[in-house]
Write an enzyme that holds these catalytic residues in place. Sequence first.
Site: not given
Length: 286
Positions: A56, A109
């Site tokens: 994003d 992540y």
Amino acid sequence: MKRTALKIGYIGTNFHGFQRQPDLRTVEEELIYHLRKLGYIDDLKKSRFRIAGRTDAGVHSLGNVISFQSEKEVQVNEINNSLPDDIQILAKAPVRYAFKPRYAQMRQYRYLLFQDLDMDKLNDVAQIFKGTHNFTNFTKRYQKTTIRTIDDIKISKVDLDDYHKRQFPNLHDTLSPIFVDIYGESFLWNMVRKMMRVFVDVALDKMSLDDVCKLLNPPENSPRASIKVMEPDYLILMDIQYDGIKFKYDDYACERFKRDLVDSLDNLQRKYAIRESMIKSLADLR
């Protein structure tokens, strides 16, 4: 024609995400433009240009992956010399013709938390999330399956190294982040950032561990829970790994990207000093 996979590092601050969008600056658009400019690819379909994931807007990366085939031998630093400083190629690997970067063996992540949070509570939440669950409450998008497996979650309190202590003495207390590293084969859209909201809410006693359990594996056709996503600015796609593929990191490319990051830190220090002096002056006026 040879097929090559590239591992991409980028600072997501000035990008509108990874995926191409009309009239917006994105990581994918920059990569395609410069690969075409240098003659590595022409037609995206013929070159079989593929990506591993769409981060994003605001999300950073040290390990996102693209692949394509080209008659030209891929030169990492030739591409980096053409690319802007906030996006660089860090590693490459030869791959088979049928390779699709989307199908990874493991993704990592990292989310950075800057609050003073109870580490024991964070670790308790991590134990609940580990394993295979239905994460339908942790995505904004309806997908064919929302079953995902979290292989591991590692939580650590990180002290600034000596360099940062010298460069940012006034920020030492506020910039000792908690690293939350999450490992899994694949993740849903916004899944990690929604998970991090739950971590923080439990640590701040806004949610119980029982509440967390109820969010996972909800009854079929139950309404989706509303979980506010955490900010994208503190999320990094650290790495993507594939079975049988070993990326070779380019020492010069990594050092160059590191220098660019250090330069940006120096700029942030100057901006901080300006704001700090203005705050102090306003306090002295009263």
